[in-house]
Design an enzyme around this catalytic site. Structure first.
Site, PDB file in Angstrom:
ATOM      1  CG  ASP A  59      -4.087  55.515   0.575  1.00  0.00           C
ATOM      2  OD1 ASP A  59      -5.508  55.680   1.217  1.00  0.00           O
ATOM      3  OD2 ASP A  59      -4.088  55.740  -0.359  1.00  0.00           O
ATOM      4  CB  SER A 109      -5.761  58.645  -2.176  1.00  0.00           C
ATOM      5  OG  SER A 109      -6.594  57.944  -1.000  1.00  0.00           O
ATOM      6  CG  PHE A 289       6.321  41.830  -6.567  1.00  0.00           C
ATOM      7  CD1 PHE A 289       7.222  40.996  -6.875  1.00  0.00           C
ATOM      8  CD2 PHE A 289       6.695  43.279  -6.242  1.00  0.00           C
ATOM      9  CE1 PHE A 289       8.791  41.290  -6.884  1.00  0.00           C
ATOM     10  CE2 PHE A 289       8.069  43.504  -5.978  1.00  0.00           C
ATOM     11  CZ  PHE A 289       9.235  42.517  -6.508  1.00  0.00           C
TER      12      PHE A 289
END
Length: 520
Positions: A59, A109, A289
């Site tokens: 990205d 994006s 996570f």
């Protein structure tokens, strides 16, 4: 004074900048001939059917970021850096992709993710929908949904997975499974009342419901899966990490409950538990996570959080259990975040970690049956220059001062962003700050709280079956169509019928055969 000493030292050492072997013309001639031999071997095209597909997405990884990451990788290995090769740069085929959105010259994006995953260009800020959808307007979504190559692979009987260093509901991964008029609708807690009343679903809910049999999902984004104000398992006393869901649902439990009877679904949030899994006994894996995005690689707690490379290793081994192959989306998502913050050191270390994951994946797979593609969604206004000598530290100073304000400057600069600083009416003197610090914000020409994307084309690297289909300059939305063609998934599968291939060949040869007999 510090800058002048550095410049003088660079001049004194200039004679040692050139490696001894590079002074011999035969070194360069031999290198070129080896490159030529490798290029000639590429004339034997790999036209196998791709059993496996891996799409690596950096990205914000524009070409200047790729080059700087290459130098950083080499310097981390105690080399000069410029002569190094990233793992992605070892791929034999390279193309350029045009990144504009349907309504934006410089893209975001979300619209780009819709292009390289769904094969359709779209408006900025929207995911998994056509350009008929207006950002924020829920009522324009119905009937405009477009499916992704992850869905095509799943429909083709393959295992599928998503690995990211951002939230699993972020722009890039969400385009693989969701359809949303706004990329920021991570949970219903981020949605406006009219969108909720209009029946639009938040992205986290779509992750669980739209394609419930995604085998592997690894990344961040825990808080969007749990009821509002629910304490986070890792940061129980931090309010900013609490759950965000207004519907009070536990989507991790919903994810688990949606699995077929007899199948083993595992949820983990700690690196230790991820690496301890017996993958042969796991059918579905969800690993979240961090409450939001994962921590930058330079700051990562390597006891609690896995690296991108570790997550990719687990994902590939999970997905390889399917005899029909797999599709895996891997995102190095925080390259983009580092650049937005003007923190080039964070961004480039994220890029090096993505490349490390690419190297691991190439060792775990074969180019005979696995098509691997590496690309970016867009670039950034990031650059490095200043006539730096060979081997100059990538985060170092240029070997000159400005001939306008008589101050030193770093090689790395941004066109805009938070690094714009005026001290006593003048540009900040960088020799007075720690410009090699991980969170140093490189100077920019225009002050902005967040640095912006760049609009130039991005590189596409390809290796494996039908990799030669990625060549030249392409529209970004071409990428999933080429990958699907290689794997015989999606709608364009006529070439996959072995019986039709001789017929197709014969139809091409018939005019030439006719001409041959006429001439004889």
């Amino acid at each position: 004074m510090k800058a002048l000493l550095l410049i003088l030292l660079a001049q004194l050492c200039s004679s040692s900048l050139v490696p001894e072997r590079e002074k011999d013309p035969e070194y360069w001639r031999g290198q070129a001939q080896e490159t030529l031999r490798a290029a000639l071997r590429l004339q034997r095209l790999n036209q196998n059917v791709a059993k496996n597909l891996i799409l690596f997405l950096g990205d914000g990884m524009g070409v200047s970021t790729v080059t700087a990451a290459r130098i950083l990788k080499g310097q981390l290995q105690n080399r000069k850096g410029e002569e190094s090769l990233l793992e992605m740069e070892k791929f034999p085929y390279v193309a350029l992709a045009k990144t504009y959105n349907t309504n934006a010259q410089v893209p975001d994006s979300a619209g780009t993710a819709t292009a390289y995953l769904c094969g359709v260009k779209a408006n900025e800020g929207t995911v998994g929908v056509s350009a008929g959808v207006t950002r924020d307007r829920c009522n324009t979504t119905k009937g405009q949904e477009v499916t992704s190559i992850l869905r095509w692979a799943k429909d083709g009987g393959k295992a599928v997975g998503i690995v990211t260093t951002t939230r699993v509901t972020h722009a890039t991964p969400s385009a693989a499974y969701a359809h949303s008029a706004n990329r920021d609708w991570y949970s219903d807690g981020e949605m406006p009342p009219d969108a909720l009343e209009g029946g639009c679903k938040d992205i986290a809910r779509q992750l669980v419901e739209n394609i419930p049999d995604i085998e592997v999902i690894l990344g961040g984004g825990r808080k969007y899966m749990f009821p509002k104000n629910a304490s986070d398992v890792e940061y129980p006393h931090e309010d900013k990490h609490r759950g965000t869901r207004l519907d009070r649902r536990d989507l991790v439990q919903a994810w688990h409950d949606a699995k077929p009877p007899g199948k083993v679904a595992k949820y983990v949030w700690h690196r230790r538990d991820l690496l301890a899994l017996n993958l042969s006994r796991v059918d579905f894996l969800l690993g979240l996570f961090e409450p939001g995005d994962m921590v930058y690689e330079l700051d990562r707690n390597n006891e609690t959080d896995p690296s991108l490379t570790e997550m990719v290793a687990v994902a590939i081994r999970m997905l390889q259990k399917n005899p029909r192959g797999f599709f895996l989306l891997v995102e190095g998502g925080r390259i983009d975040h580092g650049h937005h913050e003007g923190k080039a050191k964070q961004a480039l270390h994220e890029a090096v970690e993505l490349d490390r994951a690419i190297g691991l994946a190439t060792r775990l797979t074969s180019p005979q049956d696995t098509l691997s593609v590496v690309t970016a969604d867009h670039s950034h206004v990031f650059t490095f220059g200043g006539y730096t000598p060979r081997g100059n530290p990538i985060f170092g100073l240029a070997p000159m001062q400005s001939d306008v304000d008589r101050k030193p400057f770093t090689s790395i600069l941004y066109g805009n962003g938070p690094g714009y600083k005026i001290v006593a009416g003048e540009r900040e003197n960088v020799s007075a700050v720690d410009f090699a610090h991980a969170n140093y914000q490189a100077q920019s020409a225009v002050p902005l709280r967040q640095e912006t994307h760049g609009g130039e084309d991005v590189a596409v690297f390809a290796r494996g079956p039908m990799a030669h289909l990625l060549h030249g300059v392409h529209e970004q939305n071409y990428i999933p169509h080429a990958m699907a063609y290689a794997a015989c998934i999606g709608s364009n599968r006529a070439h996959c019928n072995a019986a039709s291939r001789p017929a197709a060949t014969a139809s091409i040869l018939l005019p030439f055969l006719a001409l041959f007999f006429l001439l004889c």
